[in-house]
Design an enzyme around this catalytic site. Structure first.
Site, short mmCIF file in Angstrom:
data_model
loop_
_atom_site.label_atom_id
_atom_site.label_comp_id
_atom_site.label_asym_id
_atom_site.label_seq_id
_atom_site.Cartn_x
_atom_site.Cartn_y
_atom_site.Cartn_z
N ILE A 22 0.99 -1.21 0.17
CA ILE A 22 0.25 -0.08 0.12
C ILE A 22 0.77 1.90 0.09
O ILE A 22 0.69 1.89 -0.83
CB ILE A 22 -0.96 0.03 1.74
CG1 ILE A 22 -2.30 -1.19 1.33
CG2 ILE A 22 -1.68 1.42 1.21
CD1 ILE A 22 -2.69 -1.45 2.38
N ASP A 67 15.29 0.19 11.11
CA ASP A 67 14.01 -0.72 11.44
C ASP A 67 13.31 0.05 12.51
O ASP A 67 14.39 1.12 13.53
CB ASP A 67 15.03 -1.80 12.02
CG ASP A 67 14.80 -2.74 13.21
OD1 ASP A 67 13.34 -2.59 13.10
OD2 ASP A 67 14.85 -4.11 13.17
N VAL A 68 12.69 -0.33 12.26
CA VAL A 68 11.56 0.43 12.87
C VAL A 68 11.34 0.17 14.94
O VAL A 68 10.64 0.80 15.71
CB VAL A 68 10.17 0.62 12.65
CG1 VAL A 68 9.60 1.71 11.62
CG2 VAL A 68 9.86 -0.78 12.93
N VAL A 96 3.61 0.57 8.44
CA VAL A 96 4.77 -1.39 9.04
C VAL A 96 3.66 -1.99 9.69
O VAL A 96 2.87 -1.76 10.54
CB VAL A 96 5.73 -0.40 9.57
CG1 VAL A 96 6.13 -1.35 10.62
CG2 VAL A 96 6.03 0.63 8.76
N TYR A 151 -6.56 -1.47 10.67
CA TYR A 151 -7.16 -2.66 10.35
C TYR A 151 -8.61 -2.58 11.51
O TYR A 151 -8.53 -2.67 12.52
CB TYR A 151 -6.86 -3.87 9.95
CG TYR A 151 -8.16 -4.97 8.99
CD1 TYR A 151 -8.68 -4.69 8.85
CD2 TYR A 151 -8.23 -6.15 10.18
CE1 TYR A 151 -9.66 -5.48 8.02
CE2 TYR A 151 -9.38 -6.61 9.30
CZ TYR A 151 -10.05 -6.47 8.10
OH TYR A 151 -10.57 -6.69 7.78
N TYR A 161 -7.59 -12.63 12.31
CA TYR A 161 -5.90 -11.95 12.94
C TYR A 161 -5.28 -11.76 13.75
O TYR A 161 -3.92 -11.21 13.63
CB TYR A 161 -7.02 -10.37 12.50
CG TYR A 161 -5.98 -9.32 12.16
CD1 TYR A 161 -5.89 -9.33 10.79
CD2 TYR A 161 -6.36 -8.12 12.79
CE1 TYR A 161 -5.08 -8.37 10.36
CE2 TYR A 161 -5.52 -6.80 12.17
CZ TYR A 161 -4.99 -6.90 10.99
OH TYR A 161 -4.10 -6.02 10.67
P1 NAI Z 1 3.81 -4.61 3.50
O1 NAI Z 1 3.92 -5.99 3.54
O2 NAI Z 1 4.15 -4.66 1.61
O3 NAI Z 1 3.97 -3.75 4.06
C1 NAI Z 1 4.54 -3.97 5.07
C2 NAI Z 1 5.74 -3.29 5.40
O4 NAI Z 1 6.59 -3.54 7.09
C3 NAI Z 1 6.61 -3.81 5.18
O5 NAI Z 1 7.72 -2.80 4.14
C4 NAI Z 1 7.71 -4.58 5.83
O6 NAI Z 1 9.38 -4.52 5.49
C5 NAI Z 1 8.08 -3.36 6.55
N1 NAI Z 1 8.52 -3.82 8.04
C6 NAI Z 1 8.01 -4.86 8.85
N2 NAI Z 1 9.24 -5.51 10.40
C7 NAI Z 1 9.79 -3.94 9.92
C8 NAI Z 1 10.81 -3.75 10.58
N3 NAI Z 1 11.17 -3.57 11.80
N4 NAI Z 1 11.16 -2.35 10.48
C9 NAI Z 1 10.87 -1.23 9.35
N5 NAI Z 1 9.70 -1.73 8.49
C10 NAI Z 1 9.14 -2.90 8.43
O7 NAI Z 1 2.27 -4.92 3.45
P2 NAI Z 1 0.88 -3.96 3.66
O8 NAI Z 1 -0.15 -4.56 2.84
O9 NAI Z 1 1.00 -3.05 2.21
O10 NAI Z 1 0.59 -3.27 4.74
C11 NAI Z 1 0.44 -1.59 5.48
C12 NAI Z 1 0.72 -1.61 6.89
O11 NAI Z 1 -1.34 -1.49 5.87
C13 NAI Z 1 0.10 -2.92 7.35
O12 NAI Z 1 0.03 -2.50 8.54
C14 NAI Z 1 -0.85 -3.17 7.11
O13 NAI Z 1 -1.13 -4.02 8.88
C15 NAI Z 1 -1.82 -2.32 6.67
N6 NAI Z 1 -3.27 -2.87 6.44
C16 NAI Z 1 -3.64 -3.85 5.35
C17 NAI Z 1 -4.08 -4.39 5.03
C18 NAI Z 1 -4.30 -5.26 3.81
O14 NAI Z 1 -4.64 -6.08 3.59
N7 NAI Z 1 -3.28 -5.53 3.47
C19 NAI Z 1 -5.08 -4.15 5.46
C20 NAI Z 1 -5.24 -3.01 6.82
C21 NAI Z 1 -4.30 -2.35 7.17
#
Ligand code: NAI
Length: 271
Positions: A22, A67-68, A96, A151, A161
């Site tokens: 996203i 790293d967050v 994240v 979410y 979840y």
């Molecule tokens: P994604 O897997 O593309 O993004 C998640 C990101 O978090 C990745 O870029 C990953 O490298 C990063 N991340 C993980 N650990 C980290 C760390 N220690 N330091 C820095 N970055 C770190 O997946 P998506 O779906 O784009 O997720 C983005 C956000 O959207 C998340 O908060 C997710 O919970 C939220 N979200 C996603 C939905 C879905 O159905 N895909 C629905 C509602 C919310």
């Protein structure tokens, strides 16, 4: 068609892993709307990710690893971003999330708490870390805007979840609590956007995701909101058109959150 809603604005985008993310769509849309951006992700995600392609598409945006869960990384990111822009940023996207228990297939009633700590640290406390550092480093300009993606499992039970529901509840609480403090200090606004299920790396990690996303589609009168729709919404929240919106959890879900049951689901049940 771009509206130049972010002309002259500068921002940091966390969490673009690949072109399904996203955050990837949001970065592209912010750039299209006139913003300059800095991209960041965890060092390990950068090694496997394609973030440099995105950087090129966004006017050769700097890419800074962080790293967050690491204060020094985040301090360095904010410092370098301010040096690059010649001052504070106008917006930050927190996109994240990560659950170790989900990765290991541990159910909600069999959590490994070391993993849970990691999940909460990465997915929720990280927002506090970023905001606290920015607050003390004066890294966000007056009327700046911060968005974190969340979410609806923060409010209602979606059994698979898992612990991420608790992480999202904490994320939304930090948004309110810090939103209050930062509004007083610098009129910075902080909101969460509660997005429809979306096919991404993190999303697909949720058990039964395909059933989940199809159910949400049938329960949303407008259908599920795509990542591109989410990007458009976030642009408005980063823009000056939404200056008085803060401390909110904003549903971006095609009407899912306020639908009790839909005709399509009833018909399915009658079969
Ligand atoms: P994604 O897997 O593309 O993004 C998640 C990101 O978090 C990745 O870029 C990953 O490298 C990063 N991340 C993980 N650990 C980290 C760390 N220690 N330091 C820095 N970055 C770190 O997946 P998506 O779906 O784009 O997720 C983005 C956000 O959207 C998340 O908060 C997710 O919970 C939220 N979200 C996603 C939905 C879905 O159905 N895909 C629905 C509602 C919310």
């Amino acid at each position: 068609m771009p509206y130049n809603l972010l002309q002259g604005k500068k921002g940091i985008i966390f969490g673009a892993l690949n072109d399904q993310s996203i955050a990837w769509k949001i970065a592209e849309k912010c750039y299209e709307e006139g913003a300059q951006i800095v991209l960041t992700n965890a060092p390990i995600a950068m090694r496997m990710g394609e973030i440099n392609k995105l950087a090129e598409r966004c006017g050769n945006a700097p890419v800074i690893a962080a790293d967050v869960t690491n204060n020094e990384d985040l301090k360095n990111l904010l410092q370098k971003s301010m040096e690059h822009f010649g001052g504070p940023v106008d917006f930050i996207l927190h996109s994240v999330g990560m659950s170790m228990n989900m990765r290991k297939n541990n159910s909600y009633t069999d959590l490994n708490y070391d993993f849970t700590h990691k999940t909460l640290d990465i997915s929720a406390l990280s927002l506090h870390r970023i905001l606290q550092l920015a607050f003390h480093m004066d890294a966000i300009s007056e009327w700046g805007s911060v968005i974190a993606l969340t979410y609806i499992a923060a409010q209602r039970v979606f059994p698979d979840y898992n612990e991420m529901a608790d992480a999202k509840a904490l994320l939304e609480s930090i948004t309110r609590s810090f939103g209050y403090q930062y509004a007083l200090k610098k009129k910075v606004r902080i909101n969460t956007v509660s997005q429809s299920p979306t096919r991404t790396t993190a999303g697909s990690g949720v058990k039964g995701f395909e059933g989940f996303i199809r159910y949400a589609e049938k329960m949303s009168p407008l259908g599920n909101a795509s990542a591109e729709d989410c990007a458009n919404y976030c642009v408005t929240l980063f823009s000056d058109l939404t200056k008085m919106v803060t401390m909110q959890n904003l549903f971006h879900d095609g009407g899912f959150s306020f639908t009790g049951v839909s005709r399509e689901v009833i018909e399915q049940m009658e079969k």
